[in-house]
Design a protein around this motif. Structure first.
Motif, mmCIF file in Angstrom:
data_model
loop_
_atom_site.group_PDB
_atom_site.id
_atom_site.type_symbol
_atom_site.label_atom_id
_atom_site.label_comp_id
_atom_site.label_asym_id
_atom_site.label_seq_id
_atom_site.Cartn_x
_atom_site.Cartn_y
_atom_site.Cartn_z
ATOM 1 N N ARG A 101 -68.085 -13.940 149.235
ATOM 2 C CA ARG A 101 -67.507 -14.598 148.075
ATOM 3 C C ARG A 101 -67.576 -16.109 148.252
ATOM 4 O O ARG A 101 -67.797 -16.608 149.360
ATOM 5 N N ARG A 126 -65.364 -11.947 139.995
ATOM 6 C CA ARG A 126 -65.049 -11.147 141.186
ATOM 7 C C ARG A 126 -65.691 -11.708 142.454
ATOM 8 O O ARG A 126 -65.401 -11.252 143.556
ATOM 9 N N ALA A 129 -62.866 -17.028 144.841
ATOM 10 C CA ALA A 129 -61.438 -17.242 145.045
ATOM 11 C C ALA A 129 -61.238 -18.753 145.089
ATOM 12 O O ALA A 129 -62.209 -19.521 145.144
ATOM 13 N N ARG A 141 -54.241 -21.170 137.890
ATOM 14 C CA ARG A 141 -53.448 -20.027 137.417
ATOM 15 C C ARG A 141 -53.250 -20.089 135.911
ATOM 16 O O ARG A 141 -53.247 -19.034 135.229
ATOM 17 N N GLU A 146 -55.475 -13.688 136.824
ATOM 18 C CA GLU A 146 -55.993 -12.778 137.837
ATOM 19 C C GLU A 146 -56.705 -13.460 139.000
ATOM 20 O O GLU A 146 -57.028 -12.802 140.002
ATOM 21 N N GLU A 148 -57.841 -15.078 142.355
ATOM 22 C CA GLU A 148 -57.281 -15.012 143.711
ATOM 23 C C GLU A 148 -57.095 -16.427 144.239
ATOM 24 O O GLU A 148 -58.017 -17.239 144.217
ATOM 25 N N ARG A 170 -52.285 -15.095 146.780
ATOM 26 C CA ARG A 170 -52.475 -14.014 147.734
ATOM 27 C C ARG A 170 -52.263 -14.512 149.163
ATOM 28 O O ARG A 170 -51.727 -13.801 150.003
#
Length: 232
Positions: A101, A126, A129, A141, A146, A148, A170
């Motif tokens: 990622r 996906r 992050a 945010r 959603e 990360e 997270r």
């Protein structure tokens, strides 16, 4: 035994290739990085590009602020494979690898909207992050419920509940000198894993692995990978 931490490559593989370039990212992926951390700044025409500093002086010998340089001018300045890439180019490299990622480090909220737009335009949500201080991560945010997030945190005292409720990270992301088993345990009590940066010595990597840190960032990704895999 603690689970194996994620191995995160700091700005790619900067001991082999210039930081925050496509060859540096590709080298980190080849070395086994679980994620590649990169920095984002905006050009004059509001295009997110990979650069840590506000100016081009350190890497490119040009004293101009990146915010005063257009994408076209940047292409003229840094041609070739070691050119300053756009975030879109970096995202395409990551999505083609289909495994690692991209950890996008934002030091301030200004680039957040253009950065998130580049991610969503490529359908790469996906694959990414985000990390950075509270102001920048709150901007992320607000754009995505959603995404990360790893909250970069430089204080020995953990963040308060109101911030955590607003941000919903997270990871708590302190520098490695603050990471102890106690901090990892206290973070876990708040529902947080601990990620940390930037560990370049084997003894530091081994110590962090034993604390229970969930993610370790290093400039020496091949060394970190071998330590975490127990090869040396």
């Amino acid at each position: 035994m603690n689970p194996k931490p994620l191995a995160v490559a700091h700005r790619g593989d900067p001991y082999r290739y210039r930081e925050n370039t496509l060859p540096s990212i590709a080298s980190a992926i080849a070395a086994g990085a679980d994620a590649v951390e990169i920095d984002v700044q905006l050009t004059r025409d509001k295009v997110p590009v990979l650069l840590h500093d506000r100016t081009l002086e350190r890497l490119w010998g040009d004293p101009r602020d990146i915010g005063r340089v257009t994408t076209e001018q940047l292409e003229d300045l840094s041609r070739g494979e070691l050119a300053v890439p756009t975030l879109a180019e970096a995202l395409k490299t990551i999505t083609a690898a289909d495994g690692p990622r991209l950890l996008i480090d934002l030091d301030e909220p200004g680039p957040a909207a253009a950065t998130w737009s580049a991610v969503t335009d490529l359908g790469a949500e996906r694959h990414v992050a985000f990390c950075g201080p509270a102001t920048a991560m709150l901007a992320v945010r607000a754009l995505s419920p959603e995404a990360e997030i790893a909250l970069t945190w430089k204080q020995p005292r953990l963040p308060g509940r109101p911030l955590l409720d607003d941000l919903r990270p997270r990871f708590l992301n302190p520098p490695f000198g603050l990471v102890t088993p106690r901090l990892v345990g206290e973070a876990a009590d708040l529902g947080l894993a601990v990620s940390t940066w930037t560990a370049d010595l084997r003894r530091t990597m081994r110590r962090l692995r034993e604390t229970g840190a969930a993610s370790i960032t290093s400039n020496r990704i091949s060394v970190l990978r071998s330590v975490l895999d127990g090869r040396r």
